[in-house]
Design an enzyme around this catalytic site. Structure first.
Site, PDB file in Angstrom:
ATOM      1  CG  HIS A   1      61.831  24.361  23.565  1.00  0.00           C
ATOM      2  ND1 HIS A   1      61.760  23.010  23.855  1.00  0.00           N
ATOM      3  CD2 HIS A   1      60.971  24.570  22.534  1.00  0.00           C
ATOM      4  CE1 HIS A   1      60.916  22.433  23.019  1.00  0.00           C
ATOM      5  NE2 HIS A   1      60.428  23.348  22.209  1.00  0.00           N
TER       6      HIS A   1
ATOM      7  CB  CYS B   1      49.864  35.281  25.226  1.00  0.00           C
ATOM      8  SG  CYS B   1      50.955  35.943  23.943  1.00  0.00           S
TER       9      CYS B   1
END
Length: 880
Positions: A451, A827
């Site tokens: 993250h 992506c």
């Protein structure tokens, strides 16, 4: 030197020596590994090294290069093994009284090599001869330099032996000779042939030594890298008339600007001028001090012309190492100018604009990842580093700031105008605001697609993850580094997101630059590349950066990041705590105008370019507090007992939330979320289309694994679209797609494709699920796996073309077979990786999408792939 120089020029013109007393041609026939450097000599960088090859190029340009002999890699290896070359063969090309030097010639100059040894051949007799010719002081300086160099590099004496040598060369020479005899218990060697042989043997053995092998392997050289040696007649640089040495180049090393730089030092040799000191002169006239142009204008003009000729004919910015002997200029070497990334781009563009190289070649000369040096601040490479620890450089650039341990502290620090570095064990969605406020992020856990890494790259902020050699004590708010060093909250650190270093204090940084040369280079890249590049952008600010870097749209907008603002988070939590669909819809109704405003801003910024919006993806527990104080605040906001809130939060917890209730699974079980987002998208489409080009939004469903999931979501989104058309009276179109993140979605792409317009591969999660690796935890052992050859590279850093890549190829083939014209893209963060872009291009993908600050890297990498492909296609198959 004059006779050898004239004979070589004649040899180059008629391919034979007219002087029958010289046997150089015979030498070449007998042993091509010991070769006089002429225009026609069989010399290559792969056999004799880069220095030897460059000297041959200078000879071909008819530049004044002293007589030089090249020894091949094989010859040097034999010398290191104990063979002794024939001294007569080595000395035959040179005048009988020549003074020589030996320089290393490795295949790549970055691999290094032993230091040069100058003035070989100086002895007692020649000292007397030279004293009469150039003066006693100059002759003594020549001899003293050789004695000290021979003693340290060949006899392996401690340099401290010469600490007390008198600075006066005449006195110092006597002392140095005495010190040599005392340490070695023998006289200094007087025979030039013996001196040369010993120097060659010492340099060859130094290259083959264990420490030298390890050092050059650390620089990327192969274990069996070879070393060539060049034996060159000395242009003395000492004596009567104007004598000296220096270096010249025509560009600034840091900026690439056209500027004559370098230094010159009278009565010097080698690269003495670069060692500093008040006596060194500038080259051009300079208000700061005297210059060579003023001292010897004719020599300066010749040097400038020689260097310009090297630039034009060698098609590169070169640094000329030169010596002036009694006013005459000699070129000892030419080396490629060292350069920063900024200078490399400016140099490549200038060479192309001057017609020296093509635009395509200019593109190929720039390493795409080097653009990071221009786009982000960097640690000044000239300052020492006080390294505290090292992790994974997950987002490039560098930042200095005070340590903070929570997002709240980061926001407070930013409000005070104090730069801070957010330090966490690992970050989660609730840390987004703190990451925005901090100048950089450091985490104990995590890898390239954790993250913190993904968000750091998206924000363009430095991030170092996986710093496992530190201990984080959140209760005491301190960091414990290896060796026991302790830093507390408020102490300053510097993180280098390029190298992964964590440094103590505020380390000097170099600011990012945006030169016109970069814009020119990127325009050339866009003209040749054949795969589109979009950006992953979650906010209007991200979209603005994407536009600045010429992204061709947004390939991934993560809508969940829009819900963490303080005014939205409470409403989001109310929705999570709702017991019925009606209650959820009521809460979401309050979020609708906020979402709509976000999308309107995105559409306006992108000005008609495609915007791909991923519907809500993360598990709901990420929006809920985990500590007691946060739970108490939530209970107050919702007007519920703390026990009820705690129980509900625990109920929403999952053993493995990344594989639990998230993505399309939320859209199926709580359809109100996706319905609200679809309405916000469509209403924003209508509003934005009134002001400019028609907007055609792309809506992407995350974490799909079955066709039925797509059918259910598509039905509801189509219904919302119809309702908005009826309410507004405006027609619009949209494209529906799937984010392929599960292996099953890739394998069943043929079933899913007829329902959608595009498939976009989320390679972060797809890699995680294919390998069975946690992308947040893999950094703890990944380096060991790569070092031991389990994986060739971290699969979260470079796309696994064999395993994950096979899934992409299967999905692409089956998807396009079921629906020709299906748009394919990546992506995930692999989209900004040059090697991964090569895979996508070969697989026929339409575009890649990456973090905004990686867009220039991807554009250049894509252009280079197109150039390589064109070169391959243009080559005759037989030649190939």
């Amino acid at each position: 030197m004059g006779r050898c120089y004239a004979l070589r020029r004649l040899h180059d013109r008629i391919l034979a020596f007219a002087d029958t007393k010289r046997n150089d041609a015979a030498v070449q026939k007998k042993d091509p590994d010991i070769t006089l450097i002429t225009a026609e000599a069989p010399i290559a960088a792969t056999t004799h090294g880069g220095r030897a090859k460059c000297l041959q190029r200078l000879v071909r340009l008819d530049l004044p290069v002293p007589c030089t002999l090249a020894l091949s890699f094989q010859t040097v290896r034999r010398i290191a093994a104990g063979d002794r070359p024939d001294p007569a063969q080595l000395l035959s090309p040179f005048d009988h009284d020549a003074i020589l030097c030996v320089r290393p010639s490795s295949e790549d100059p970055d691999w290094g090599g032993p230091g040069a040894v100058l003035n070989i051949g100086m002895n007692d007799a020649r000292y007397v001869e030279f004293s009469e010719r150039i003066g006693k002081t100059a002759a003594a300086a020549l001899y003293l330099r050789f004695v000290q160099s021979f003693a340290v590099h060949v006899a392996r004496l401690d340099p401290d032996v010469f600490d007390d040598v008198d600075p006066d060369p005449v006195k110092g020479l006597k002392q140095a000779l005495a010190a040599y005899e005392e340490e070695t218990e023998e006289e200094f060697p007087q025979e030039p042939a013996a001196q040369l042989t010993e120097v060659l043997r010492s340099m060859a053995r130094a290259w083959e030594g264990t420490s030298a092998r390890l050092l050059r392997q650390a620089k990327g050289a192969p274990a069996n890298a070879g070393l060539g040696l060049v034996v060159q007649e000395m242009a003395l640089g000492l004596g009567e008339g104007e004598c000296g040495s220096g270096v010249m180049q025509l560009v600034n090393t840091q900026t690439g600007a056209r500027q004559i730089t370098g230094r010159y030092l009278s009565q010097s040799q080698g690269r003495d001028a670069l060692q500093g000191g008040a006596d060194a002169l500038f080259l051009e006239r300079d208000p700061r001090g005297p210059s060579l142009e003023e001292l010897a204008p004719e020599a300066f003009a010749r040097l400038k012309a020689y260097t310009a000729l090297m630039r034009k004919r060698l098609r590169e910015e070169m640094q000329a190492e030169f010596t002036i002997e009694n006013g005459k200029v000699f070129l000892l070497d030419g080396v490629r100018v060292t350069r920063s990334a900024r200078a490399a781009i400016a140099i490549a563009v200038a060479l192309a604009e001057d017609g020296i190289i093509s635009r395509e070649e200019a593109l190929m000369r720039i390493e795409p990842r080097a653009l990071n040096e221009l786009l982000h601040r960097q640690v000044d490479p000239t300052v020492p580093r006080d390294r505290l620890g090292r992790g994974i450089g997950a987002s490039p650039g560098a930042a200095s700031g005070r340590i903070v341990f929570t997002s709240t502290e980061a926001q407070a620090s930013a409000a005070r105008g104090e730069p801070c570095v957010l330090v966490r064990r690992e970050t989660s969605s609730e840390d987004i605001r703190g990451m925005h406020a901090a100048v950089g992020v450091m985490t104990h856990r995590g890898g390239m697609t954790s993250h913190a890494a993904v968000i750091g790259r998206g924000l363009g902020k430095p991030c170092v993850v996986g710093v496992t050699d530190i201990q984080i004590d959140m209760r005491r708010e301190q960091l414990v580094f290896p060796g026991g060093r302790v830093l507390k909250a408020g102490d300053s650190i510097t993180i280098d997101g390029t190298s992964g270093d964590v440094l103590a204090g505020d380390t000097p940084l170099l600011e990012a630059t945006r030169d016109p040369a970069l814009a020119t280079l990127m325009s050339w890249a866009d003209a040749v590349r054949d795969i589109a590049v979009r950006a992953n952008a979650d906010t209007p600010a991200d979209a603005g950066v994407a536009r600045t870097f010429k992204a061709e749209g947004i390939g991934l907008c993560r809508t969940e990041h829009m819900f963490f603002e303080s005014d939205r988070l409470t409403v989001m939590r109310e929705m999570i705590f709702a017991d019925t669909g009606e209650d959820r819809a009521a809460a979401l109704e309050r979020l609708l105008p906020m979402q709509r405003a976000d999308f309107i801003d995105l559409f306006r910024i992108m000005q008609g370019q495609p915007v791909c919006i991923r519907l809500f993806d993360p598990p709901l527990h990420e929006f809920l507090p985990s500590d007691r104080s946060g739970l108490r605040e939530l209970a107050e906001a919702l007007d519920l007992p703390l026990s009820d809130v705690t129980r509900r939060v625990e109920t929403l917890g999952e053993y493995n939330p990344m594989l639990g209730l998230r993505g399309v699974r939320l859209g199926v079980t709580m359809p109100e979320i996706y319905e609200m987002q679809a309405r916000a998208i469509f209403e924003a489409t209508v509003d934005a289309s009134r002001e400019g080009a028609p907007v055609v939004p792309e809506i992407m469903i995350p974490l799909v694994s079955a066709r039925r999931e797509v059918e259910l979501v598509k039905t509801r989104i189509d219904a919302v679209a119809a309702a908005v058309r009826n309410e507004t009276g405006q027609e619009f179109t949209y494209r529906l797609g799937v984010m392929v993140e599960t292996p099953r979605a890739a394998l069943r792409a043929g079933e899913i494709a007829p329902l959608v317009s595009f498939l976009s591969f989320g390679t972060n999660d797809l890699t995680q699920m294919t390998y069975g690796l946690s992308r947040d935890d893999a950094g703890r052992f990944m380096s060991a796996y790569v070092q031991q050859g389990v994986f060739p590279e971290d699969p979260f850093h470079r796309l696994d073309a064999d395993g994950v890549g096979e899934l992409l190829e299967i999905a692409a083939e089956r998807g396009r077979k079921a629906k020709p014209g299906l748009v394919l893209s990546i992506c995930g963060e692999h989209g900004g990786n040059p090697e991964s872009i090569a895979f996508c291009r070969e697989a026929g993908f339409d575009y890649v999408s990456c973090s905004p600050f990686r867009v220039p890297v991807a554009r250049l990498a894509a252009a280079q792939l197109a150039v390589k492909s064109k070169i391959t296609q243009d080559v005759d198959p037989i030649v190939r």
